[in-house]
Design an enzyme around this catalytic site. Structure first.
Site, mmCIF file in Angstrom:
data_model
loop_
_atom_site.group_PDB
_atom_site.id
_atom_site.type_symbol
_atom_site.label_atom_id
_atom_site.label_comp_id
_atom_site.label_asym_id
_atom_site.label_seq_id
_atom_site.Cartn_x
_atom_site.Cartn_y
_atom_site.Cartn_z
ATOM 1 N N LYS A 210 -16.584 -33.437 12.922
ATOM 2 C CA LYS A 210 -17.836 -33.501 12.158
ATOM 3 C C LYS A 210 -17.577 -33.830 10.688
ATOM 4 O O LYS A 210 -18.489 -34.240 9.969
ATOM 5 C CB LYS A 210 -18.581 -32.167 12.257
ATOM 6 C CG LYS A 210 -19.359 -32.001 13.546
ATOM 7 C CD LYS A 210 -20.182 -30.732 13.476
ATOM 8 C CE LYS A 210 -21.017 -30.521 14.713
ATOM 9 N NZ LYS A 210 -21.672 -29.191 14.677
ATOM 10 N N HIS A 284 -18.042 -32.433 24.866
ATOM 11 C CA HIS A 284 -19.428 -32.817 25.148
ATOM 12 C C HIS A 284 -19.575 -33.564 26.476
ATOM 13 O O HIS A 284 -20.632 -34.105 26.781
ATOM 14 C CB HIS A 284 -20.001 -33.666 24.008
ATOM 15 C CG HIS A 284 -20.337 -32.848 22.802
ATOM 16 N ND1 HIS A 284 -21.421 -32.006 22.754
ATOM 17 C CD2 HIS A 284 -19.696 -32.719 21.616
ATOM 18 C CE1 HIS A 284 -21.455 -31.392 21.566
ATOM 19 N NE2 HIS A 284 -20.410 -31.807 20.864
HETATM 20 FE FE LIG Z 1 -19.381 -30.961 19.113
#
Ligand SMILES: [Fe+2]
Ligand SMILES: [Fe+2]
Length: 387
Positions: A210, A284
Site C-alpha cells: 500500500k 486477495h
Molecule cells: Fe490488501
C-alpha cells in the site's frame, strides 16, 4: 571451600590407614570414610562429592557395580572415581576404565601416590566444573540474545506493517492482530509450529504494498471507481516486489566488491521474508478463483494466504476504515460465513470458528485507539471489507 572426597572400602583397617595417610590434607579436604558399599550407594544418591575412591573387591556390592551405578546418576556422572585394585587384576582394571573410572591405584597404596592422584582428579574436576559453568552462562546469554533478536525482528516487522497502513489507519493495531489471528487459526489447523511462528511473523506485512498507492485512492471515503480499483489492486504485486527484490542489490554488491559477509546475508534465503512475499502477492485471491491479481483458486492459493485472508477480512470488518464504520461481531461473522466456498477456504473457516474464542481475546487485548471518528453506517464500495 574444602573439597569433599568419599572413600569406600569394606575393610575398616584399610580406611583407617587411608585416613592416617591423608591426615595432612584435613584442612583442605573434607573426607568421608564408609565401610559398607550399600550405605555408600545411599549417600551417593543424594550427596555430591568432588571425588570418590572405591575398592574393587567388596562383598554384596562390588566396586565395579557401584562405579557403574554412580556413572548412571545425574549427580555422580561427572564425579571422578579412583579405583583401588590388586596388582594382578588386569581385566578388572580395563573394565573399570571402560565404566568411566578416572584413575586406578594398586593396593597397597602409598600415601604420595594417593595424594598425587587425588590432587590430579580434583584439579580436573575443578576445570570441568568451571567449563560447565562457563558453558551454561554462554548458553543463557545466547538464549537471551536470541529472544532479544526475535523480539526486535518482530518489532521491526510490526512497525513496518503499521507504516504501510499508516495513511489509511493511523490508530490501529490491525496488522499486529492479523499476525496473532493467523497464528491461532494455523494452530487450529494443526500446522507445524515452525510454520505457525513464521506465519505469525510474516502476516503483518500483507499490505506492505500500500506504500505504493496514491493518497487519493488509498484514503478515499466511499467506493472506488473501476480505474481506481485497478490501481488499488496493484498493492499485491508492489508488496511482493518490495519483499523479493534483492537481485539488483546483489549485483551492486558484486560490482562494488562489497564485504562478502554482507553479500551472503543478502543472498541467503529468509523464510519469513519469503512467506511475507507470498502473502503480499496472494492475500486477495479467492477460493473460487475470482480474486486478484492472478485469479488463483483452491489449493493453488498458498495456505498462509488463505489463513491471512480470513483474519484480514474479519478484523477489517470489525474495525473502522476511511470507507466504513466498525461492524459488530454478529454482522462480521455473517459476512465471513456468507463468503465460505467463494472467498474463503471452507477448512480454514472451520479452523477460524474453532479459534474464535482466542480471536476475540486478541481483539480485546489489541484494541485500536478510539481517536477515530466513525463514519456514517453505510458502505457500498464493490469490495468494502479490505481493499
Ligand atoms: Fe490488501
Ligand atoms: Fe489488512
Amino acid at each position: 571451600m574444602k573439597k569433599s572426597i568419599l572413600f569406600v572400602d569394606d575393610s575398616r583397617q584399610v580406611l583407617d590407614a587411608l585416613a592416617r595417610m591423608l591426615q595432612t590434607k584435613r584442612d583442605i579436604w573434607s573426607m568421608t570414610f564408609v565401610d559398607d558399599p550399600l550405605e555408600a550407594w545411599e549417600i551417593l544418591q543424594s550427596t555430591s562429592f568432588d571425588a570418590v575412591t572405591l575398592d574393587v573387591n567388596m562383598p554384596v556390592l562390588r566396586g565395579l557395580e557401584l562405579l557403574e551405578r554412580i556413572k548412571k546418576t545425574e549427580i555422580g556422572r561427572d564425579v571422578p572415581v579412583v579405583m583401588l585394585t590388586g596388582l594382578g587384576d588386569r581385566h578388572l582394571k580395563r573394565q573399570a576404565l571402560d565404566l568411566g573410572a578416572a584413575d586406578l591405584l594398586n593396593k597397597p597404596v602409598e600415601a604420595e601416590d594417593l595424594i598425587a592422584r587425588l590432587q590430579n582428579v580434583l584439579r580436573l574436576k575443578e576445570y570441568e566444573d568451571l567449563l560447565k559453568h562457563e558453558n551454561s552462562w554462554l548458553e543463557r546469554k545466547i538464549q537471551e540474545r536470541t529472544v532479544e533478536l526475535y523480539r526486535s525482528r518482530q518489532e521491526v516487522v510490526w512497525r513496518l506493517g503499521k507504516a504501510a497502513e499508516h495513511r489509511d489507519n493511523d490508530t490501529g493495531n490491525h496488522v499486529i492482530r492479523v499476525g496473532c489471528m493467523c497464528r491461532v487459526i494455523a494452530e487450529a489447523l494443526d500446522l507445524d509450529s515452525e510454520f505457525v511462528e513464521t506465519l505469525f511473523a510474516a502476516a503483518p506485512l500483507h499490505d506492505i504494498g500500500k506504500i505504493g498507492i496514491p493518497d487519493a485512492i488509498l484514503m478515499k471515503q466511499g467506493p472506488l471507481s473501476e480505474a481506481e480499483r485497478q490501481i488499488m489492486m496493484r498493492h499485491c504485486r508492489i508488496g511482493e516486489r518490495i519483499l523479493t527484490e534483492n537481485a539488483a542489490a546483489l549485483r551492486l554488491f558484486d560490482g562494488d566488491g562489497a564485504v562478502p559477509e554482507i553479500r551472503s546475508a543478502v543472498s541467503s534465503r529468509n523464510p519469513l521474508i519469503d512467506m511475507a512475499a507470498r502473502i503480499a502477492l496472494t492475500h486477495h485471491e479467492k477460493w473460487d478463483g475470482t480474486g486478484y491479481p492472478q485469479s488463483l483458486s483452491g489449493d493453488a492459493i498458498p495456505i498462509e494466504a488463505r489463513i491471512t485472508a480470513i483474519a484480514d477480512v474479519f478484523d477489517a470488518l470489525m474495525s473502522v476504515r476511511p470507507y466504513k464504520v466498525a461492524f459488530d461481531e454478529r454482522r462480521s461473522l455473517a459476512i465471513v460465513s456468507d463468503s465460505v466456498g467463494t472467498h474463503f477456504d471452507p477448512l480454514v473457516y472451520e479452523a477460524f470458528l474453532k479459534a474464535l474464542p482466542r480471536v476475540r481475546r486478541i481483539r480485546e487485548q489489541l484494541r485500536d485507539c478510539p481517536r477515530y471518528s466513525p463514519h456514517e453506517d453505510h458502505c457500498d464500495a464493490p469490495d468494502p471489507v479490505c481493499r
